[in-house]
Design an enzyme around this catalytic site. Structure first.
Site, PDB file in Angstrom:
ATOM      1  CB  CYS A 195      39.685  26.823  39.452  1.00  0.00           C
ATOM      2  SG  CYS A 195      40.400  25.198  39.415  1.00  0.00           S
ATOM      3  NE  ARG A 236      44.018  28.673  43.913  1.00  0.00           N
ATOM      4  CZ  ARG A 236      43.386  27.811  43.117  1.00  0.00           C
ATOM      5  NH1 ARG A 236      42.780  28.264  42.028  1.00  0.00           N
ATOM      6  NH2 ARG A 236      43.353  26.523  43.405  1.00  0.00           N
TER       7      ARG A 236
END
Length: 338
Positions: A195, A236
């Site tokens: 991530c 995101r």
């Protein structure tokens, strides 16, 4: 990595990681060790092949690079079970499956004398040099994960959500501490290495490092790529981190489809849709856009991209003419300068 059972620490993963809630059985540990070994072997072999070529040993360099490409493709194949069963990502599963034949074909072309592929080989080697330390060095990995988590939490706060950060089952202070009794799905997410955007950063870092161009232009392109990736990755993470607990995609028809045909858990649908379908699809678009920005600054990077297109299609392309509206040359000049 699967989510933890409900009632203890219900978590969906924003990315992929080996450790955490998954029980590390001997079979899983062996799979992890094999995957890590293939990664290190392929990257090390790429660098040795490049050194051999630099020293003039072209044939040995070709042979070693061919083996390295096969090992690199095999590395991605070992990731298929995780992408398919744990992450449930069709895109990542398909790409991982396609990696071995594509990498083997790349090695075959290199073996056959397409020496321009040494630039692509160099790019992959530098990508590994950027990514593997982040994966393997604990202090670097911890900093990347926890810094990304803190920045994502700040982004959530800007949108009116402040769940707080606690230690997740992956051992990092990266879990968004939403109250399961107050959210729609009772789920939350936590940040892992995937991530942080380090994978995408490594791709462009390797591509830029591999080509010959003035240092100033390469540094400018690298800074631009890293900045854009960082911002888009933050957006995101915030999107997925809020969509999962608050059930933005828990519509009945979608839940029915995902549970019936995709094998998803009902309260995990929002995570899967936001992460595996929306975010990943948009990531592909973003990578294309960032590539365009990079090649406008470092048009030398078009050459390895031409080789990638040849591997995928079997056709030769001249991206300099196709993409440079002012006919930028590989030396950074322009036809208009003549």
């Amino acid at each position: 990595m699967p989510p933890l059972s409900a009632g203890t620490d219900t978590v969906s993963v924003v990315g992929l990681e080996y450790a955490g809630a998954t029980t590390l059985t001997p079979a899983i540990l062996e799979s992890i060790q094999t995957t890590d070994m293939l990664a290190w072997i392929s990257i090390a072999a790429f660098f040795v092949a490049l050194v051999l070529r630099w020293q003039g040993a072209l044939e040995p360099a070709r042979y070693l690079a061919t083996g390295a490409w096969v090992a690199f493709g095999s590395f991605w194949v070992t990731m298929v079970p995780y992408y398919y069963y744990e992450v449930q990502s069709p895109l990542q599963t398909v790409l991982a499956l396609a990696a071995l034949p594509l990498c083997a074909y790349t090695g075959y072309l290199l073996w056959g004398g397409r020496d321009s592929l040494f630039v692509l080989t160099k790019a992959i080697a530098f990508m590994g040099l950027i990514y593997l330390p982040a994966e393997m060095i604990p202090v670097v990995r911890t900093w990347l994960i926890e810094t990304t988590a803190a920045q994502t939490h700040y982004g959530m706060e800007l949108l009116g959500h402040s769940p707080g950060l606690v230690e997740g089952s992956n051992g990092y202070r990266s879990k968004f501490d939403f109250d399961p009794n107050e959210t729609v799905t009772g789920r939350t997410t936590y940040i892992i290495l995937a991530c942080t955007g380090i994978g995408s950063m490594a791709i462009f870092g390797g591509l830029i490092a591999a080509v010959k161009a003035p240092l100033k232009r390469k540094a400018t392109a690298f800074a631009l790529a890293i900045g854009v990736i960082w911002f888009l990755n933050l957006v995101r993470n915030v999107f997925i981190g809020l969509a999962s607990p608050w059930g933005w995609f828990q519509q009945d028809w979608l839940v029915s489809f995902m549970t019936t045909y995709m094998g998803a858990e009902a309260n995990r649908v929002s995570f899967l849709v936001s992460h595996n379908y929306i975010a990943q699809s948009l990531s592909v678009v973003a990578l294309v856009g960032i590539t365009y920005l990079v090649v406008k600054i470092v048009p030398e990077a078009l050459k390895p991209l031409e080789d990638v297109l040849f591997i995928l299609t079997g056709n030769e392309y001249d991206l300099f003419d196709a993409l440079a509206d002012d006919h930028v040359r590989a030396d950074g000049g322009s036809d208009r300068d003549r």
